[in-house]
Design a protein around this motif. Structure first.
Motif, PDB file in Angstrom:
ATOM      1  N   MET A  25      14.789  30.552  21.491  1.00 46.23           N
ATOM      2  CA  MET A  25      13.799  31.520  21.967  1.00 46.23           C
ATOM      3  C   MET A  25      13.099  31.022  23.226  1.00 46.23           C
ATOM      4  O   MET A  25      12.843  31.790  24.161  1.00 46.23           O
ATOM      5  CB  MET A  25      12.761  31.821  20.877  1.00 46.23           C
ATOM      6  N   THR A  26      12.791  29.745  23.254  1.00 46.00           N
ATOM      7  CA  THR A  26      12.154  29.151  24.435  1.00 46.00           C
ATOM      8  C   THR A  26      13.059  29.299  25.653  1.00 46.00           C
ATOM      9  O   THR A  26      12.605  29.683  26.735  1.00 46.00           O
ATOM     10  CB  THR A  26      11.824  27.669  24.181  1.00 46.00           C
ATOM     11  N   PHE A  29      13.216  32.950  26.947  1.00 43.48           N
ATOM     12  CA  PHE A  29      12.007  33.344  27.670  1.00 43.48           C
ATOM     13  C   PHE A  29      11.696  32.410  28.843  1.00 43.48           C
ATOM     14  O   PHE A  29      10.634  32.493  29.445  1.00 43.48           O
ATOM     15  CB  PHE A  29      10.814  33.417  26.709  1.00 43.48           C
ATOM     16  N   GLY A  31      10.947  29.280  28.928  1.00 44.27           N
ATOM     17  CA  GLY A  31       9.816  28.399  28.706  1.00 44.27           C
ATOM     18  C   GLY A  31      10.276  26.951  28.703  1.00 44.27           C
ATOM     19  O   GLY A  31      11.457  26.657  28.931  1.00 44.27           O
ATOM     20  N   LEU A  45       4.807  28.549  28.432  1.00 43.19           N
ATOM     21  CA  LEU A  45       5.415  29.770  28.975  1.00 43.19           C
ATOM     22  C   LEU A  45       4.536  30.299  30.096  1.00 43.19           C
ATOM     23  O   LEU A  45       3.308  30.281  29.976  1.00 43.19           O
ATOM     24  CB  LEU A  45       5.503  30.856  27.901  1.00 43.19           C
ATOM     25  N   LYS A  51       5.252  39.613  28.974  1.00 45.14           N
ATOM     26  CA  LYS A  51       6.272  38.614  28.610  1.00 45.14           C
ATOM     27  C   LYS A  51       5.733  37.674  27.533  1.00 45.14           C
ATOM     28  O   LYS A  51       6.423  37.383  26.548  1.00 45.14           O
ATOM     29  CB  LYS A  51       6.684  37.815  29.843  1.00 45.14           C
ATOM     30  N   LEU A  52       4.506  37.216  27.702  1.00 51.65           N
ATOM     31  CA  LEU A  52       3.928  36.296  26.722  1.00 51.65           C
ATOM     32  C   LEU A  52       3.725  36.995  25.380  1.00 51.65           C
ATOM     33  O   LEU A  52       3.995  36.412  24.323  1.00 51.65           O
ATOM     34  CB  LEU A  52       2.615  35.712  27.241  1.00 51.65           C
ATOM     35  N   PHE A  55       7.051  37.216  23.607  1.00 56.00           N
ATOM     36  CA  PHE A  55       7.444  35.964  22.959  1.00 56.00           C
ATOM     37  C   PHE A  55       6.768  35.846  21.598  1.00 56.00           C
ATOM     38  O   PHE A  55       7.411  35.531  20.597  1.00 56.00           O
ATOM     39  CB  PHE A  55       7.093  34.753  23.832  1.00 56.00           C
TER      40      PHE A  55
END
Length: 84
Positions: A25-26, A29, A31, A45, A51-52, A55
């Motif tokens: 996931m990181t 996105f 991150g 992130l 976007k945040l 997540f």
């Protein structure tokens, strides 16, 4: 037009299979995992608020241990000057 960004630090539980999922996931996105322990990841992130928020929605709420956000910062694009 302007560029706007926000930063979030989010500490998540990362044990067993969760570790791979949180890493994935990181990466999705874009991150960065900035701290790793046996049971947690702290993820940095940056992006717009949507976007945040996305997540946070994408990860298991029960895995979120702590969240800190800066709020939005913006600057004019190119030759433009952002006036406040």
């Amino acid at each position: 037009h302007y560029t706007e960004r926000e930063m979030m630090l989010i500490k998540v539980r990362a044990v067993g299979k969760e570790r791979d999922e949180m890493k994935r996931m990181t990466d999705i996105f874009r991150g960065r995992i900035i701290d790793v322990t046996e049971k947690t990841y702290t993820i940095e992130l940056t992006g717009d608020a949507a976007k945040l928020d996305a997540f946070i929605e994408a990860v298991d709420r029960a895995a979120i241990l702590e969240t800190v956000r800066t709020g939005s910062s913006g600057i004019g694009r190119g030759e433009r000057i952002l006036r406040v």
